[in-house]
Design a protein around this motif. Structure first.
Motif, PDB file in Angstrom:
ATOM      1  N   TYR A 111      -7.431   0.254 -48.238  1.00 34.25           N
ATOM      2  CA  TYR A 111      -6.364  -0.351 -47.442  1.00 34.25           C
ATOM      3  C   TYR A 111      -5.168  -0.618 -48.341  1.00 34.25           C
ATOM      4  O   TYR A 111      -5.262  -0.570 -49.574  1.00 34.25           O
ATOM      5  CB  TYR A 111      -6.818  -1.617 -46.708  1.00 34.25           C
ATOM      6  N   ARG A 112      -4.031  -0.848 -47.710  1.00 35.22           N
ATOM      7  CA  ARG A 112      -2.798  -1.184 -48.414  1.00 35.22           C
ATOM      8  C   ARG A 112      -2.179  -2.371 -47.697  1.00 35.22           C
ATOM      9  O   ARG A 112      -2.042  -2.371 -46.465  1.00 35.22           O
ATOM     10  CB  ARG A 112      -1.830  -0.002 -48.411  1.00 35.22           C
ATOM     11  N   SER A 113      -1.816  -3.395 -48.439  1.00 35.28           N
ATOM     12  CA  SER A 113      -1.185  -4.566 -47.834  1.00 35.28           C
ATOM     13  C   SER A 113       0.037  -4.963 -48.642  1.00 35.28           C
ATOM     14  O   SER A 113       0.376  -4.326 -49.648  1.00 35.28           O
ATOM     15  CB  SER A 113      -2.181  -5.732 -47.737  1.00 35.28           C
ATOM     16  N   PRO A 201      -3.336 -10.466 -47.081  1.00 40.35           N
ATOM     17  CA  PRO A 201      -4.663 -10.835 -46.575  1.00 40.35           C
ATOM     18  C   PRO A 201      -4.896 -12.340 -46.534  1.00 40.35           C
ATOM     19  O   PRO A 201      -5.515 -12.843 -45.588  1.00 40.35           O
ATOM     20  CB  PRO A 201      -5.609 -10.155 -47.568  1.00 40.35           C
ATOM     21  N   ASP A 233      -1.907  -0.714 -52.965  1.00 42.82           N
ATOM     22  CA  ASP A 233      -3.126  -0.077 -52.491  1.00 42.82           C
ATOM     23  C   ASP A 233      -4.318  -0.797 -53.115  1.00 42.82           C
ATOM     24  O   ASP A 233      -4.283  -1.165 -54.295  1.00 42.82           O
ATOM     25  CB  ASP A 233      -3.162   1.390 -52.900  1.00 42.82           C
ATOM     26  N   ASP A 261     -11.708  -0.538 -41.052  1.00 40.92           N
ATOM     27  CA  ASP A 261     -10.470  -0.923 -40.362  1.00 40.92           C
ATOM     28  C   ASP A 261     -10.730  -2.051 -39.362  1.00 40.92           C
ATOM     29  O   ASP A 261      -9.914  -2.972 -39.217  1.00 40.92           O
ATOM     30  CB  ASP A 261      -9.867   0.284 -39.645  1.00 40.92           C
ATOM     31  N   LEU A 264     -11.109  -5.348 -41.272  1.00 39.96           N
ATOM     32  CA  LEU A 264      -9.811  -5.832 -41.735  1.00 39.96           C
ATOM     33  C   LEU A 264      -8.998  -6.425 -40.587  1.00 39.96           C
ATOM     34  O   LEU A 264      -8.325  -7.454 -40.753  1.00 39.96           O
ATOM     35  CB  LEU A 264      -9.044  -4.699 -42.411  1.00 39.96           C
ATOM     36  N   SER A 265      -9.076  -5.812 -39.430  1.00 39.35           N
ATOM     37  CA  SER A 265      -8.369  -6.341 -38.268  1.00 39.35           C
ATOM     38  C   SER A 265      -8.935  -7.691 -37.851  1.00 39.35           C
ATOM     39  O   SER A 265      -8.181  -8.618 -37.514  1.00 39.35           O
ATOM     40  CB  SER A 265      -8.468  -5.353 -37.101  1.00 39.35           C
ATOM     41  N   VAL A 269      -5.881  -8.968 -41.640  1.00 40.25           N
ATOM     42  CA  VAL A 269      -5.236  -8.383 -42.823  1.00 40.25           C
ATOM     43  C   VAL A 269      -4.075  -7.489 -42.384  1.00 40.25           C
ATOM     44  O   VAL A 269      -4.291  -6.476 -41.703  1.00 40.25           O
ATOM     45  CB  VAL A 269      -6.240  -7.560 -43.645  1.00 40.25           C
ATOM     46  N   ARG A 271      -1.524  -4.528 -42.725  1.00 42.67           N
ATOM     47  CA  ARG A 271      -1.691  -3.286 -43.473  1.00 42.67           C
ATOM     48  C   ARG A 271      -0.494  -2.360 -43.345  1.00 42.67           C
ATOM     49  O   ARG A 271       0.199  -2.360 -42.330  1.00 42.67           O
ATOM     50  CB  ARG A 271      -2.949  -2.554 -42.995  1.00 42.67           C
ATOM     51  N   THR A 273       0.690   1.882 -44.411  1.00 44.06           N
ATOM     52  CA  THR A 273       0.107   3.197 -44.650  1.00 44.06           C
ATOM     53  C   THR A 273      -0.211   3.361 -46.133  1.00 44.06           C
ATOM     54  O   THR A 273       0.625   3.060 -46.997  1.00 44.06           O
ATOM     55  CB  THR A 273       1.078   4.310 -44.206  1.00 44.06           C
ATOM     56  N   ILE A 274      -1.419   3.807 -46.418  1.00 43.24           N
ATOM     57  CA  ILE A 274      -1.841   3.997 -47.812  1.00 43.24           C
ATOM     58  C   ILE A 274      -1.012   5.093 -48.445  1.00 43.24           C
ATOM     59  O   ILE A 274      -0.755   6.142 -47.842  1.00 43.24           O
ATOM     60  CB  ILE A 274      -3.340   4.356 -47.879  1.00 43.24           C
TER      61      ILE A 274
END
Length: 280
Positions: A111-113, A201, A233, A261, A264-265, A269, A271, A273-274
């Protein structure tokens, strides 16, 4: 006196013993593989010793793919965390690590945040460091490390001369209390500060658990000139040289993409796009 005929009761007991021993051997063989995880026991939403964090849940998915049993080495995530755990040979995997962390061999990111602005719903929405209102607002920022090092948002504010109304909240916090990183979000809810700039997050999870409604807004743009990126990332890491284990974990993460996913939802979290990059 021995009659030359087998004792049926003893023979039956022997057969049962052999069968039970064989079953134990097979069970031990089936459970022989361990996935030793380095994790913090008091660090929601990522992990805790009750297995309530989203990294705990993702690790369980990976372990099932590897037909392995998860065991934890609990260690507070302070300076020296990786040196004292993974590099010391106490465990084999660090979940939730930045993909570009040079001291590890990392998987492809799962994931990417980004950092986010956190405000109350009855306050103006803030999305950019160039918003002129920031010069008047009380701003909470996270301080990283025992020495209170500056994270990317503090550098971005400093470049703009927005320094007069900052209040720092150590990421580590008071470790004797549950969820030490939550203090900065709680300060927004109580009205002690007007806006906080928090790693996504953490913000997404704790904002939903306050007694007043809070808004989280991704920092835009994620790349703020010469300041470090606001977005990262996130991967799992193993010791350098352990490419086989890294490959197994990476394959498991890819196979469980949909479930990850969903986890994470569930934890709120935010997010992005990676960023696809060549493997180091």
């Amino acid at each position: 006196m021995y009659s030359g005929c087998p004792d049926k009761s003893r023979s039956g007991a022997w057969v049962r013993w052999v069968a039970a021993a064989s079953a134990l051997v097979l069970a031990a063989t089936a459970e022989a593989r361990e996935l030793k995880i380095c994790a913090d026991p008091n660090n929601l939403p990522f992990s805790n010793e009750r297995g309530e964090g989203f990294e705990n849940k993702i690790v369980e998915l990976v372990a099932r793919e590897l037909d392995a049993k998860v065991t934890y080495v609990w260690w507070a995530q302070r300076r020296g965390f990786i040196r004292n755990t993974l590099k010391a040979g106490l465990c084999d995997v660090v979940p939730g690590t930045p993909t570009d962390l040079e001291m590890l061999r990392t998987t492809a990111p799962y994931y990417r945040s980004s950092y986010v602005f956190v405000t109350r719903w009855d306050e103006p929405d803030i999305a950019s460091f160039d918003d002129p209102r920031l010069r008047q607002l009380r701003i909470g920022v996270q301080l990283i490390g025992d020495d209170g090092a500056n994270p990317p948002p503090v550098e971005a504010l400093g470049r703009r001369g927005i320094v007069g109304h900052l209040k720092g909240y150590p990421v580590y916090g008071d470790y004797s209390l549950p969820n030490p990183p939550a203090r900065i979000i709680e300060a927004v809810a109580r009205g002690e500060i007007d806006v906080a700039i928090v790693w996504g997050p953490l913000a997404g999870y704790f904002a939903e658990r306050q007694t007043v409604p809070l808004r989280t807004t991704l920092v835009s743009p994620a790349h703020d000139g010469p300041s470090p990126s606001m977005a990262f990332d996130i991967s799992m890491g193993v010791r350098r040289g352990e490419d086989a284990l890294r490959g197994e974990i990476e394959t498991a993460l890819a196979k469980r993409r949909t479930e990850i996913d969903a986890i994470l939802s569930t934890y709120g979290v935010p997010r992005l796009t990676i960023e696809r990059r060549a493997q180091r």
